[in-house]
Design an enzyme around this catalytic site. Structure first.
Site, mmCIF file in Angstrom:
data_model
loop_
_atom_site.group_PDB
_atom_site.id
_atom_site.type_symbol
_atom_site.label_atom_id
_atom_site.label_comp_id
_atom_site.label_asym_id
_atom_site.label_seq_id
_atom_site.Cartn_x
_atom_site.Cartn_y
_atom_site.Cartn_z
ATOM 1 N N ASN A 51 0.826 -1.212 0.000
ATOM 2 C CA ASN A 51 0.000 0.000 0.000
ATOM 3 C C ASN A 51 0.859 1.261 0.000
ATOM 4 O O ASN A 51 0.461 2.293 -0.535
ATOM 5 C CB ASN A 51 -0.942 -0.003 1.204
ATOM 6 C CG ASN A 51 -2.225 -0.757 0.918
ATOM 7 O OD1 ASN A 51 -2.972 -0.398 0.015
ATOM 8 N ND2 ASN A 51 -2.466 -1.814 1.665
ATOM 9 N N ASN A 74 -5.438 3.779 9.194
ATOM 10 C CA ASN A 74 -5.068 2.396 8.911
ATOM 11 C C ASN A 74 -5.982 1.861 7.823
ATOM 12 O O ASN A 74 -7.109 2.331 7.645
ATOM 13 C CB ASN A 74 -5.215 1.538 10.171
ATOM 14 C CG ASN A 74 -4.748 0.100 9.950
ATOM 15 O OD1 ASN A 74 -3.682 -0.132 9.379
ATOM 16 N ND2 ASN A 74 -5.537 -0.868 10.372
ATOM 17 N N HIS A 96 -7.643 -1.799 6.468
ATOM 18 C CA HIS A 96 -7.914 -3.165 6.929
ATOM 19 C C HIS A 96 -8.596 -3.948 5.804
ATOM 20 O O HIS A 96 -9.514 -3.424 5.162
ATOM 21 C CB HIS A 96 -8.814 -3.134 8.164
ATOM 22 C CG HIS A 96 -9.136 -4.490 8.702
ATOM 23 N ND1 HIS A 96 -8.227 -5.250 9.408
ATOM 24 C CD2 HIS A 96 -10.261 -5.241 8.609
ATOM 25 C CE1 HIS A 96 -8.777 -6.389 9.748
ATOM 26 N NE2 HIS A 96 -10.011 -6.418 9.269
ATOM 27 N N GLN A 111 -8.137 -3.095 -4.741
ATOM 28 C CA GLN A 111 -9.003 -2.028 -4.251
ATOM 29 C C GLN A 111 -8.317 -1.209 -3.158
ATOM 30 O O GLN A 111 -8.519 0.007 -3.063
ATOM 31 C CB GLN A 111 -10.322 -2.607 -3.733
ATOM 32 C CG GLN A 111 -11.194 -3.223 -4.808
ATOM 33 C CD GLN A 111 -11.528 -2.236 -5.898
ATOM 34 O OE1 GLN A 111 -11.964 -1.107 -5.621
ATOM 35 N NE2 GLN A 111 -11.331 -2.614 -7.150
#
Length: 210
Positions: free
Chosen positions: A32, A126, A128, A192
């Site tokens: 990420n 964050n 998840h 995504q």
């Protein structure tokens, strides 16, 4: 109920943007983080990465960050033993010294103590790999398949003392296919994540910049 998230935006002329300084915390490959690095390279993107910090000296993401010309730092948790707060006080000192206004967790595999969460309250994000509040914690893709849900995805949220319990800032979803394995589902969700995280960070930075 999950909050809707749309990535459809009206096109506007590129303009110079006051960039919000952010720090990224990683423990592994920094998948990420790569997406965030690419986003921050755009002149009109409102965030600038001032530090990439890892708790693991062998985190592959450190090399990725260095190749992008970013400042990196390792604060290994092992010498601190079970004293998590002492470790996090060192992290906090580095974050403060970097000038970061926001902290972005990108695969940081440590449960944070209430002390650090409080120090960066409402300024720590964050991502998840589930549609929270469903499937907090680990092994989310296996859990989603086992539960027989038709929809799975990812969530960006503010970090609070409860694990994966913070206010939801954005979500993106994918269908769960009958042929899915945890690996194939994880791969689609990760795509995504790479789209969602930069979009939500942009939204937050726009608020900070005002």
């Amino acid at each position: 109920m999950k909050k809707p998230h749309s990535r459809t935006k009206a096109k506007a002329p590129a303009k110079k943007t006051e960039k919000v300084p952010i720090a990224i915390l990683i423990s592994g490959r920094g998948s990420n983080m790569r997406a965030l690095i690419e986003a921050c390279a755009r002149p009109d993107y409102p965030a600038e990465i001032v530090l990439v910090l890892s708790n693991r000296p062998d985190a592959p993401g450190l090399e990725v960050a260095e190749e992008a010309g970013l400042r990196t730092l390792v604060i290994d948790h092992k010498p601190f033993g079970k004293d998590r707060e002492a470790h996090e006080r060192e992290i906090d000192a580095a974050l403060q010294a970097s000038g970061a206004m926001l902290v972005v967790l990108a695969g940081y595999m440590r449960v944070l103590t209430p002390w650090l969460v409080k120090a960066w309250e409402d300024r720590m994000l964050n991502i998840h790999p589930s549609l929270l509040p469903a499937f907090p914690g680990l092994h989310t893709h296996e859990a989603a398949i086992k539960a027989g849900v038709k929809e799975h995805g990812c969530t960006v949220h503010l970090v609070t003392s409860g694990v994966d319990e913070g206010p939801i800032l954005g979500q993106a979803s994918v269908p769960v296919l009958e042929t899915d394995t945890p690996e194939t589902l994880a791969a689609r969700v990760l795509e995504q994540e790479h789209l969602l995280y930069p979009d939500v960070l942009e939204m937050i930075c726009d608020v900070f910049a005002k």
